[in-house]
Every structure is written in structure tokens, then in C-alpha cells.
Enzyme design. Sequence first.
Site, PDB file in Angstrom:
ATOM      1  N   HIS A 117      -8.646 -16.811   1.940  1.00 14.15           N
ATOM      2  CA  HIS A 117      -7.735 -16.030   2.787  1.00 14.15           C
ATOM      3  C   HIS A 117      -6.299 -16.558   2.678  1.00 14.15           C
ATOM      4  O   HIS A 117      -5.343 -15.793   2.608  1.00 14.15           O
ATOM      5  CB  HIS A 117      -8.159 -16.117   4.260  1.00 14.15           C
ATOM      6  CG  HIS A 117      -9.490 -15.523   4.562  1.00 14.15           C
ATOM      7  ND1 HIS A 117     -10.589 -16.291   4.889  1.00 14.15           N
ATOM      8  CD2 HIS A 117      -9.907 -14.231   4.604  1.00 14.15           C
ATOM      9  CE1 HIS A 117     -11.614 -15.510   5.119  1.00 14.15           C
ATOM     10  NE2 HIS A 117     -11.241 -14.251   4.950  1.00 14.15           N
ATOM     11  N   SER A 146     -16.915 -17.267   3.758  1.00 14.38           N
ATOM     12  CA  SER A 146     -17.274 -17.833   5.071  1.00 14.38           C
ATOM     13  C   SER A 146     -18.784 -18.041   5.177  1.00 14.38           C
ATOM     14  O   SER A 146     -19.252 -18.773   6.043  1.00 14.38           O
ATOM     15  CB  SER A 146     -16.736 -16.959   6.203  1.00 14.38           C
ATOM     16  OG  SER A 146     -16.685 -15.624   5.828  1.00 14.38           O
ATOM     17  N   ARG A 147     -19.551 -17.410   4.277  1.00 13.43           N
ATOM     18  CA  ARG A 147     -21.011 -17.597   4.314  1.00 13.43           C
ATOM     19  C   ARG A 147     -21.456 -18.930   3.725  1.00 13.43           C
ATOM     20  O   ARG A 147     -22.572 -19.382   3.974  1.00 13.43           O
ATOM     21  CB  ARG A 147     -21.710 -16.480   3.533  1.00 13.43           C
ATOM     22  CG  ARG A 147     -21.601 -15.152   4.232  1.00 13.43           C
ATOM     23  CD  ARG A 147     -22.088 -14.046   3.339  1.00 13.43           C
ATOM     24  NE  ARG A 147     -21.895 -12.763   3.985  1.00 13.43           N
ATOM     25  CZ  ARG A 147     -22.873 -11.946   4.341  1.00 13.43           C
ATOM     26  NH1 ARG A 147     -24.115 -12.265   4.101  1.00 13.43           N
ATOM     27  NH2 ARG A 147     -22.608 -10.808   4.923  1.00 13.43           N
TER      28      ARG A 147
END
Length: 279
Positions: A38, A187-188
Site C-alpha cells: 500500500h 494482509s493475508r
Amino acid sequence: MTDIIRDLETLRSRVRAWKHAGETVAVVPTMGALHFGHLSLVEAAKTGADRVIVTIFVNPKQFNNPDDLAKYPRTEEADAKLLAPLGIDVIFAPAAAAVYPVGFATTVSVAGVSQGLCGADRPGHFDGVATIVCKLFMMTGAELAYFGEKDFQQLMVVRQMVRDLAIAVDVIGCATVRGPDGLALSSRNKHLAADDLKIAPQLYARMCKASNQLRRGVDVAEVLAEVRADLLQDGFSAVDYLELRRASDLQPMPVCDGPARLLAAAWLGGVRLIDNIAV
Ligand code: PAF
């Protein structure tokens, strides 16, 4: 710390003032739980526009599984800390009731590119994505929008929507950020057990090998079957899809005779990983 704005009126008056001063405005839409992937989008946005808005909104409409939505990490404070050194202008983090008030009745649905791949495994997912991204474009009034190529199908859905609806936003796709072992940041990844973290980079490694074979002209079906078998051998529990698609419109490509994208989703230790690379 960056200003966190939650209501549309405040956001709009801020953006109006920027535009009045002749400044360009970019948006980086996120669901929070920010990582360096991000941040690379934010950095690109900073170089592309005078003002940068990062949106943080866990969009209920793109979750087809209520457990997934409930489990999705909400880490606004940590996200704001990560963003602070980047010097963005605003974090826009509206409440769900402000985005989808009672009586909300509109869905943006993009045919074609939404079908198959993640669209097959997650019914309604891309309608939810298109609806929220369209609304975030309307809310922010941004002229530039930054998305990661990690979610390649999502990027294609957004591009198609922007073309079809003549939305005045330049959509900029940014390269996937990977760890030193090649694993795409997600994010996983934090849900992966230590042992699985050693296996996970195999997804990218196997895809790179496949890409080389495809470039050399090895039969598509043969290459894909081999990679599937290898991944299961590596320790992945299932491969949701592993497909070669045309890069321009994600149409299936039984023969590799032009710019293509190899896309995969595979399960490892209860975590669904996705990745894609250019061929
Ligand atoms: O990629 C994401 O995080 C989300 O799908 C997005 C684009 C922010 C829409 O909710």
C-alpha cells in the site's frame, strides 16, 4: 498525524479548496491493514499528484462470507502511524452507515472481466468492489487513482468501469511489491503459520518457471497442469485457479500467442493466496 476525515461534507470542502488552487488530487483506495505494498501506491500517488487522499474502508459489499468480513483486520491507528511519515493530506475513513445508508439501492456491475478467476470463487465480490470504488471516486473527486497489480482482475474491473461510465479518473496500476523471497505482500500473509511462510514463495517461483516455459512455446495446458501438481506437492492444499489470460481483457488464452497474464489463487494452511505475473 494525518487528518482523518469521516464525513463527506468536510472531505468535499477540502477537495474543493485544493482544486480551486489548481492542485491535482489522487486517491489510494484501501481497506486498511496497510503494508509496504500500500505504501508504494501512496508513494506513487505522491509523485503523481499535489494532494493525496488515502481511503480506509472495509467494504462489506465485497465480502461474500460474513466470517471473512468479521475477521478482516481493522487497524486504523497503526495504519495512520504507517502513513504519517509519507505526508499525505487526508485519510478518509467513513462509517459504513455513511457509505451505505438505509435504502442504498445501487450496484455497479462490470460484466466480462469480473467473470471467472476470483469472480468464480467469490460471487458478488467484484460488484461490491466496482460499487465502492465508483462511490469513492464520486466522494473524493480525485483525478488520479492508484491500484496494485497484485489484484490484477480488480484493476481490470476498475479500468473497464471507468471507461464504460466515462468517469474522469486516470487509473494507475502499480507493480506488485514482493518480499526478498518473492512472496507478494498481502494482509493475508500474517495469517500464515511459520512453516507455511517457507512454502508460500513457491507460488511465485512456480509461476515464474511457468512463464519462462510459456515464453519458450511449451504447450499451455501442459505447463499449467505441471504447476498445479507442483504446488500441491509443495504443500498447498488446493488450487482455486491457475490460468493464462489475455493481458488486455482477461479472455482465456489456450495458446500463448501474445501479451498474457498468468493468474493463480491457491490455499495454504487455510489462507487463500493470489498472485499474477506478466507473460
Ligand atoms: O483492494 C482493496 O483493498 C479493495 O478491494 C478496494 C479497492 C479498496 C475496494 O474496497
